[in-house]
Design an enzyme around this catalytic site. Structure first.
Site, short mmCIF file in Angstrom:
data_model
loop_
_atom_site.label_atom_id
_atom_site.label_comp_id
_atom_site.label_asym_id
_atom_site.label_seq_id
_atom_site.Cartn_x
_atom_site.Cartn_y
_atom_site.Cartn_z
CB CYS A 122 69.56 79.23 -60.43
SG CYS A 122 68.51 80.55 -61.05
CG ASP A 178 66.29 72.26 -60.73
OD1 ASP A 178 66.81 73.37 -60.51
OD2 ASP A 178 65.09 72.01 -60.53
CG HIS A 226 66.31 76.14 -58.88
ND1 HIS A 226 66.38 75.76 -60.21
CD2 HIS A 226 66.35 77.50 -58.88
CE1 HIS A 226 66.44 76.84 -60.97
NE2 HIS A 226 66.43 77.91 -60.19
#
Length: 394
Positions: A72, A274, A276
């Protein structure tokens, strides 16, 4: 018509933002929620969004074929760098629209980040370059490690020819940056002189239009100090000022093992992309274009209270200065907005190289037999120079 359709799609997510008269700041641009929400969402969706991917070729030939769970922060570093490249070639106000034909430079930028070992900023290159920073392939990186990896990979990227400066000891040294950005290729060897010639040959090309002759566009990365055990509220206003600067590339940070790419703020909430989400590997088409829909986040961005940041994860701010005048302007803004606080500053800006530091030597490409994106086919020769790198990037 397509533009209107896109606004209609995005408007489904607008309710996620509160009704407020406060402005939203995204990477140096101000938006008013009560009058131009759709422009705000279009601005956010234009940012390149890099997420976990699966089914790419195994890293190093036998390593992982997905970065889910560990990549990430690398993806966030890719997003920050991609924003610098968009500003470099397309301009900060470039907008993305689904299914609309985009310039060749856009597809070329995207190709730098595809999950292949021969793409200069791929997950493969970043993970393998991280080995020299003490990180095993498949291990989570902190933002400082990502900054050092990008700094090294940029030495092999002749097309963008970026100068990457990572500040040390919370101090940005103006003299060192100017030395680095004005520095010609300094090393002996064909690779270095050809890189210098390559840059010179690009002089009149549209890719370098508007650049000062000889000034290498600057990617400035600054580890920011916001507190020790918790976020100290005294830093919050200065941190928010960073997102207002026209040179802003946002910030990397988040929580342990959970990295986010912060692109702006509303009130005391940060707005972030984000990484993820796990998507399948996408390759370029035969004609060099990339099916890019999965590289743009077309939903409302996430928000997080600034006080909920975890200071145990370093926060790294990024800025892009295409020309020397952009850097001079950034220095003025920092003096005015960041350094007005007499104590507890996020970082320091000084004119001269501190005398007790080792001498500053602009980094140059190591002498390896391969060039460009193939550099990490064999890392043995690359990391023979690791000690020298460490001196430069303390």
């Amino acid at each position: 018509m397509e533009y209107e359709n896109q606004i209609t799609i995005l408007s489904d997510y607008l309710e996620e933002f509160p009704e407020t008269d406060e402005p939203v700041w995204i990477l140096g641009r101000q938006h008013q929620l009560n009058t131009d929400k759709s422009k705000l969402l279009l601005d956010i969706s234009a940012r390149l969004w890099f997420t976990y991917r699966r089914k790419f070729s195994p890293i190093g030939g036998t390593g992982p074929s997905s970065d889910a769970g560990w990549g990430c922060m690398l993806r966030c570093g890719q997003m920050m760098l991609a924003q610098a490249l968009i500003c470099r070639h397309l301009g900060r106000d470039w907008q993305w629209e689904k299914h609309k034909k985009q310039p060749e430079e856009y597809h070329r930028i995207l190709r730098c980040f595809l999950d292949r070992k021969d793409c200069c900023y791929s997950i493969h290159q970043m993970a393998q370059m991280g080995v020299g920073e003490g990180k095993s392939i498949g291990e989570w990186f902190g933002p400082n490690t990502v900054a050092q990896v990008l700094k090294k990979l940029a030495l092999f990227d002749e097309w963008n020819s970026l100068a990457v400066y990572v500040s040390m000891d919370n101090t940005v040294v103006i003299e060192d940056i100017k030395k680095m950005c004005w520095s010609p290729a300094q090393s002996s060897g064909v690779a270095h002189s050809s890189a210098h010639l390559h840059r010179s040959a690009l002089g009149p090309n549209k890719n370098t239009a508007g650049l000062c002759p000889g000034w290498k566009p600057l990617l400035l990365i600054i580890p920011l100090r916001l507190g020790i055990n918790h976020i100290n509220p005294v830093y919050i206003d200065a941190f928010k000022e960073c997102f207002k600067m026209p040179q802003s590339l946002g910030a990397l940070g988040g929580k342990p093992n959970n990295a986010y790419y912060f692109i702006g703020f509303l009130g005391n909430e940060l707005i972030y992309l984000d990484p993820h989400t796990t998507q399948s590997f996408v390759d370029s088409e035969e004609n060099g274009t990339v099916d890019d829909e999965s590289f743009h986040c077309q939903q409302a961005p996430h928000r997080m209270k600034i006080m909920n940041l975890d200071p145990s994860v370093a926060l790294v701010g990024g800025f892009f200065c295409k020309e020397e005048c952009d850097f001079d302007n950034w220095c003025s803004l920092v003096q005015k907005e960041i350094l007005k606080q007499q104590s507890l500053r996020m970082f320091e800006l000084v004119q001269k190289h501190p005398p007790h530091w080792p001498p500053f030597i602009p980094p140059t490409k190591p002498e390896v037999t391969t060039t460009g994106a193939e550099l990490i086919e064999s890392t043995d020769k690359l990391f023979e120079l690791e000690e020298e790198f460490e001196i430069l990037s303390v």
